[in-house]
Design an enzyme around this catalytic site. Sequence first.
Site, PDB file in Angstrom:
ATOM      1  N   LYS A 236      27.220  17.541  23.872  1.00 49.21           N
ATOM      2  CA  LYS A 236      28.065  16.747  23.222  1.00 49.21           C
ATOM      3  C   LYS A 236      28.435  15.494  23.481  1.00 49.21           C
ATOM      4  O   LYS A 236      27.757  14.866  24.421  1.00 49.21           O
ATOM      5  CB  LYS A 236      29.619  17.453  23.351  1.00 49.21           C
ATOM      6  N   ARG A 270      28.530  28.130  27.236  1.00 52.14           N
ATOM      7  CA  ARG A 270      28.108  28.420  26.137  1.00 52.14           C
ATOM      8  C   ARG A 270      26.923  27.168  25.835  1.00 52.14           C
ATOM      9  O   ARG A 270      27.512  25.922  25.829  1.00 52.14           O
ATOM     10  CB  ARG A 270      29.197  28.252  24.880  1.00 52.14           C
TER      11      ARG A 270
END
Length: 294
Positions: A236, A270
């Site tokens: 991210k 995750r």
Amino acid sequence: MLFNQPEKYFFKKRQSINLNGALISLDHPVVMGILNVTPDSFFEESRYNTKKEILESAKRMIADGASILDLGAYSTRPGAADVSSQEEFDRLDEAMSTIRGAFPNFPISIDTFRSGVARKIIEKYGPCIINDISGGTLDPEMFRTVAQLKVPYILMHIQGTPENMQENPNYKDVFKETLHFLSERVAQLRTLGVADIILDPGFGFGKSMEHNYELLNRLDGFKILEAPILVGFSRKSMVYKPLNTCPQEALNGTTVLNTLSLLQGANILRVHDVKEAVEAVKLVEITKSTSKKS
């Protein structure tokens, strides 16, 4: 501070997830592999759009040590195109059919904020974890659906919607407000009889860079809600922007943040890159074990 009380972060209550009678132990952290069946997810290498690509990706992640596969058919990156409920279901349907044909009992998480999509998939293929990026805010029927289906639920915090969440995220205290949101919704879910709840602070969902890192520094504080914690930093912007790189070059930074989160008590990572995350878990667990003996 992350490391001033190491024993605080090495203590962990025994936990597990009950998926249709099969227990997924969280006595040690586990890794969830991201498998996007979309054409527009932010990390291009995580997009799988043919049955062959889906099956090969699932096989690779399972071989690398994933404990759960997370299937997503609706990109929630800012600016992503809208996807109808039917198209989302059709994409998930093909992926589920492909994976279930090869791995009939492997734990699957369905990444959707739509209760109708979750219900149709679970009624067709059997119990799955529901991973809802909206924490029930985008579909008022989601909590009742989870309760009726009796499946585990990943409750994520978000400020706003995927369309506007990054326009101007604003908090007086991001940790307290996120904790309050999760606490209220955990209470609602438990009142409905939902037993297996997993918490996700929602890194990158309606948060600035500073908000994300403050939540990471205070991650252990969510343990007060007595539920497993899932974190999702994988490639991210909170990883690559401070390093002036891009998602394709963010694996090393992702591993660093995964490691810090494990030291703060994260139960589920995750990730796009399963092998590297599994290695991080193994090394942190060795460190914990050594610390307890000394």
